[in-house]
Design an enzyme around this catalytic site. Structure first.
Site, PDB file in Angstrom:
ATOM      1  N   ASP A 129     -24.557   4.713  -5.562  1.00 14.03           N
ATOM      2  CA  ASP A 129     -24.318   5.644  -6.664  1.00 14.03           C
ATOM      3  C   ASP A 129     -22.817   5.877  -6.785  1.00 14.03           C
ATOM      4  OD1 ASP A 129     -24.808   7.492  -8.675  1.00 14.03           O
ATOM      5  OD2 ASP A 129     -25.125   9.152  -7.277  1.00 14.03           O
ATOM      6  N   HIS A 136     -17.216  14.482 -15.628  1.00 15.32           N
ATOM      7  CA  HIS A 136     -18.105  15.014 -14.587  1.00 15.32           C
ATOM      8  C   HIS A 136     -17.321  15.328 -13.317  1.00 15.32           C
ATOM      9  CE1 HIS A 136     -21.536  15.428 -11.872  1.00 15.32           C
ATOM     10  NE2 HIS A 136     -21.010  14.495 -11.101  1.00 15.32           N
ATOM     11  N   ARG A 145     -14.752  22.730  -5.452  1.00 21.83           N
ATOM     12  CA  ARG A 145     -13.506  22.833  -4.702  1.00 21.83           C
ATOM     13  C   ARG A 145     -12.461  23.558  -5.539  1.00 21.83           C
ATOM     14  NH1 ARG A 145     -16.069  18.077  -3.740  1.00 21.83           N
ATOM     15  NH2 ARG A 145     -15.320  17.163  -5.686  1.00 21.83           N
ATOM     16  N   GLU A 202     -29.316  14.484 -12.582  1.00 21.82           N
ATOM     17  CA  GLU A 202     -28.084  13.800 -12.954  1.00 21.82           C
ATOM     18  C   GLU A 202     -28.459  12.645 -13.872  1.00 21.82           C
ATOM     19  OE1 GLU A 202     -24.870  14.798  -9.457  1.00 21.82           O
ATOM     20  OE2 GLU A 202     -25.935  12.904  -9.295  1.00 21.82           O
ATOM     21  N   GLU A 204     -27.886   9.303 -15.479  1.00 22.81           N
ATOM     22  CA  GLU A 204     -27.062   8.153 -15.120  1.00 22.81           C
ATOM     23  C   GLU A 204     -27.629   6.866 -15.729  1.00 22.81           C
ATOM     24  OE1 GLU A 204     -25.658   7.856 -11.137  1.00 22.81           O
ATOM     25  OE2 GLU A 204     -26.017   9.973 -10.679  1.00 22.81           O
ATOM     26  N   ASP A 236     -30.703  10.938 -10.946  1.00 18.74           N
ATOM     27  CA  ASP A 236     -30.352  11.112  -9.529  1.00 18.74           C
ATOM     28  C   ASP A 236     -30.537  12.597  -9.173  1.00 18.74           C
ATOM     29  OD1 ASP A 236     -29.328  10.841  -6.988  1.00 18.74           O
ATOM     30  OD2 ASP A 236     -27.245  10.958  -7.642  1.00 18.74           O
ATOM     31  N   ARG A 240     -28.401  20.987  -5.089  1.00 21.27           N
ATOM     32  CA  ARG A 240     -26.986  21.392  -5.011  1.00 21.27           C
ATOM     33  C   ARG A 240     -26.681  22.255  -3.803  1.00 21.27           C
ATOM     34  NH1 ARG A 240     -24.969  17.471  -7.891  1.00 21.27           N
ATOM     35  NH2 ARG A 240     -25.679  17.483 -10.055  1.00 21.27           N
ATOM     36  N   GLN A 243     -26.610  19.917  -0.816  1.00 19.26           N
ATOM     37  CA  GLN A 243     -25.422  19.068  -0.986  1.00 19.26           C
ATOM     38  C   GLN A 243     -24.137  19.810  -0.620  1.00 19.26           C
ATOM     39  OE1 GLN A 243     -25.035  17.708  -5.034  1.00 19.26           O
ATOM     40  NE2 GLN A 243     -23.066  16.718  -4.692  1.00 19.26           N
ATOM     41  N   TYR A 247     -22.027  18.051   2.668  1.00 15.91           N
ATOM     42  CA  TYR A 247     -21.356  16.828   2.217  1.00 15.91           C
ATOM     43  C   TYR A 247     -19.983  16.570   2.812  1.00 15.91           C
ATOM     44  CZ  TYR A 247     -18.018  18.879  -1.113  1.00 15.91           C
ATOM     45  OH  TYR A 247     -16.976  19.544  -1.688  1.00 15.91           O
ATOM     46  N   LYS A 256     -29.544  14.310  -1.871  1.00 11.02           N
ATOM     47  CA  LYS A 256     -29.763  13.299  -2.910  1.00 11.02           C
ATOM     48  C   LYS A 256     -30.883  12.325  -2.551  1.00 11.02           C
ATOM     49  CE  LYS A 256     -25.714  13.923  -5.251  1.00 11.02           C
ATOM     50  NZ  LYS A 256     -25.573  14.069  -6.708  1.00 11.02           N
ATOM     51  N   THR A 260     -34.921   9.355  -6.381  1.00 10.01           N
ATOM     52  CA  THR A 260     -34.081   8.875  -7.478  1.00 10.01           C
ATOM     53  C   THR A 260     -35.020   8.177  -8.449  1.00 10.01           C
ATOM     54  OG1 THR A 260     -32.275   8.481  -5.906  1.00 10.01           O
ATOM     55  CG2 THR A 260     -32.065   7.475  -8.088  1.00 10.01           C
ATOM     56  N   THR A 349     -23.033  10.429 -12.659  1.00 12.51           N
ATOM     57  CA  THR A 349     -23.444  11.326 -13.737  1.00 12.51           C
ATOM     58  C   THR A 349     -22.608  11.073 -14.985  1.00 12.51           C
ATOM     59  OG1 THR A 349     -23.897  12.952 -12.041  1.00 12.51           O
ATOM     60  CG2 THR A 349     -23.831  13.752 -14.312  1.00 12.51           C
ATOM     61  N   GLU A 363     -23.104  21.391 -14.264  1.00 11.11           N
ATOM     62  CA  GLU A 363     -22.044  21.511 -15.265  1.00 11.11           C
ATOM     63  C   GLU A 363     -22.488  22.338 -16.476  1.00 11.11           C
ATOM     64  OE1 GLU A 363     -21.582  16.991 -15.026  1.00 11.11           O
ATOM     65  OE2 GLU A 363     -19.751  17.625 -16.049  1.00 11.11           O
TER      66      GLU A 363
HETATM   67  O1  LIG Z   1     -17.839  16.092  -6.222  1.00 10.97           O
HETATM   68  C1  LIG Z   1     -18.731  16.058  -5.375  1.00 10.97           C
HETATM   69  O2  LIG Z   1     -18.591  16.602  -4.290  1.00 10.97           O
HETATM   70  C2  LIG Z   1     -20.017  15.357  -5.632  1.00 10.97           C
HETATM   71  C3  LIG Z   1     -20.582  15.234  -6.816  1.00 10.97           C
HETATM   72  C4  LIG Z   1     -21.881  14.536  -6.926  1.00 10.97           C
HETATM   73  O3  LIG Z   1     -22.927  15.129  -7.165  1.00 10.97           O
HETATM   74  C5  LIG Z   1     -21.867  13.116  -6.509  1.00 10.97           C
HETATM   75  C6  LIG Z   1     -22.701  12.154  -7.272  1.00 10.97           C
HETATM   76  O4  LIG Z   1     -23.922  12.007  -7.133  1.00 10.97           O
HETATM   77  C7  LIG Z   1     -21.934  11.237  -8.138  1.00 10.97           C
HETATM   78  C8  LIG Z   1     -22.244  11.277  -9.603  1.00 10.97           C
HETATM   79  O5  LIG Z   1     -23.413  11.298  -9.964  1.00 10.97           O
HETATM   80  O6  LIG Z   1     -21.291  11.219 -10.412  1.00 10.97           O
HETATM   81 CA   LIG Z   2     -25.301  10.836  -8.795  1.00  7.53          CA
HETATM   82 MG   LIG Z   3     -30.789  10.706  -5.889  1.00 11.06          MG
END
Ligand SMILES: O=C(O)/C=C/C(=O)CC(=O)CC(=O)O
Ligand SMILES: [Ca+2]
Ligand SMILES: [Mg+2]
Length: 413
Positions: A129, A136, A145, A202, A204, A236, A240, A243, A247, A256, A260, A349, A363
């Site tokens: 992924d 995004h 962050r 997500e 995608e 996906d 959250r 995650q 992460y 995740k 999927t 995403t 988002e």
């Molecule tokens: O920025 C992050 O910490 C992670 C973001 C996501 O959720 C990662 C991901 O699955 C990638 C995406 O779908 O763009």
């Molecule tokens: Ca993703």
């Molecule tokens: Mg997934």
């Protein structure tokens, strides 16, 4: 008295049907009278052409060596056969469906779409992924962050990605059980275990690898068409809360890997020729192996629609993706890692610049929720412009959230 509509020929599609002769996606289906017999089919309008029976019905149109590929229970043998075979089979299918001389032979091979069961169309080898939408990545960076730069320093130099869990890729229609896991919000003194309270989607686009590559031999940008068979839609699903706590520093893991979802139809790459478009201007020059300035346009003008319980909540534009699928493939193999038939890689995403173009609830709600409720159903659909004003449809990917399973407070037995 209701008006009697005249019997419509299955070969004459309604004007603008996005599953016409320029689309012709592949899937795997079974019928109620033979539920264990999985067969390869091609979608045409609201019907499925049984490809396992095509060589017998039209031996003059389908080359004899292709009979074995088309008789398989998954797409993998066809995927592995390579681009010249993909092109020959696609041409034969189009002839079978559009040449009036073949109608009598082909009509018995067409099944109504709503009368068949669709299965995961290929055996997924590896699943990767990416994170290739600048919109995004910027939005999520600000939410996750807030004290750092929205985009990490590597973001414009390489398409960031991670390896996901191939074994939990499921076909559209498969319910998604709310996952359990650890979470710890700033308000919690210690980690809490329980069902995710922030289950998200997500939106995608997925790319399915056909032709494998050899270990130690990177695939360059020009190898994209030879190795990638086709395109599908991907949801996906993302927890959250799990995650956010797990992460750092290795990236997404259990937040995740529980599910999927992919569409049942894989649309050949060639169907998107008229939809190829230049990606957004790059403000940082990529290294030579990613530099596509002289390559064919790497973007695809796919318009996605996200619906929650039947209501459209977003329209993410795939053309806005910063990194293209060809660049992702080149990056994924530049270290010498090989490709296997059935590898699936997803775009990341898809979000556009507008508030109604965002590809996930994180988002869309600016990190505040609400997220998915038990019973919610999410459906992604998409189409791209085709030749002569036609539309190329992607099969939908849909899934309903089921309540979490009971897990004892002191953990699974
Ligand atoms: O920025 C992050 O910490 C992670 C973001 C996501 O959720 C990662 C991901 O699955 C990638 C995406 O779908 O763009
Ligand atoms: Ca993703
Ligand atoms: Mg997934």
């Amino acid at each position: 008295m209701p008006e009697q509509s005249p019997e419509q020929s299955p070969f004459d599609l309604a004007e603008g049907d996005p599953f016409g002769p320029h689309t012709l996606p592949y899937g795997v289906f079974s019928t109620a009278d033979a539920p264990d017999r999985r067969r390869i089919g091609v979608r045409y309008g609201s019907r499925v052409l049984d490809l396992s029976a095509l060589p017998g019905a039209l031996p003059s149109v389908v080359a004899a060596p292709h009979g074995e590929l088309l008789g398989a229970a998954t797409l993998n043998p066809l995927l592995a056969a390579g681009r010249p075979v993909w092109q020959q089979v696609r041409a034969a299918v189009r002839t079978a469906l559009t040449d009036p001389a073949h109608r009598t032979a082909v009509a018995p091979l067409l099944h109504p779409l709503d009368g068949v069961t669709l299965h995961l169309p290929f055996e997924v080898a590896d699943y990767v992924d990416f994170y290739s939408s600048e919109h995004h990545a910027t939005n999520v960076g600000k939410i996750f962050r807030p004290d750092s730069a929205a985009l990490p320093p590597n973001w414009k130099h390489l398409p960031i990605g991670y390896h996901g869990r191939a074994g939990t890729v499921v076909v559209t229609g498969t319910p998604v059980v709310r996952p359990h896991g650890q979470r710890k919000t700033p308000a919690d003194a210690a980690p809490v275990f329980g069902p995710s309270a922030r289950l998200d989607i997500e939106a995608e686009v997925g790319f399915v690898v056909g032709t494998p590559s050899a270990l130690h031999e990177p695939v360059g940008l020009a190898g994209f068409r030879d190795h990638v068979f086709g395109v599908c839609l991907v949801n996906d699903w993302s927890a959250r809360d799990i995650q956010a706590w797990e992460y750092v520093p290795l990236g997404p893991f259990l937040g995740k890997s529980f599910a999927t979802s992919v569409s049942a139809w894989i649309t050949p790459l060639d169907a998107f020729d008229a939809a190829r478009t230049a990606p957004p201007a790059r403000d940082v020059a990529p290294l030579p192996y990613l530099d596509d300035a002289a390559a064919e346009p790497g973007g695809i003008d796919l318009r996605i629609e996200v619906a929650r319980n039947g209501e459209v909540i977003s329209r993410p534009p795939f053309a806005a993706m910063y990194w293209t699928a060809a660049q992702q493939l080149a990056h994924m193999t530049v270290n010498g890692a090989s490709l296997r038939t059935g590898d699936l890689y997803a775009s990341g995403t898809v979000s556009g610049p507008e508030p109604d173009q965002l590809g996930c609830l994180l988002e869309l709600t600016q990190g505040k929720g609400p997220y998915l409720q038990d019973g919610d159903e999410v459906t992604l659909t998409a189409w791209a412009p085709g030749p002569d004003g036609s539309r190329i449809g992607l099969g939908e990917v849909t899934g309903r959230v089921l309540p979490a399973r009971e897990v004892p407070a002191d953990g699974p037995a």
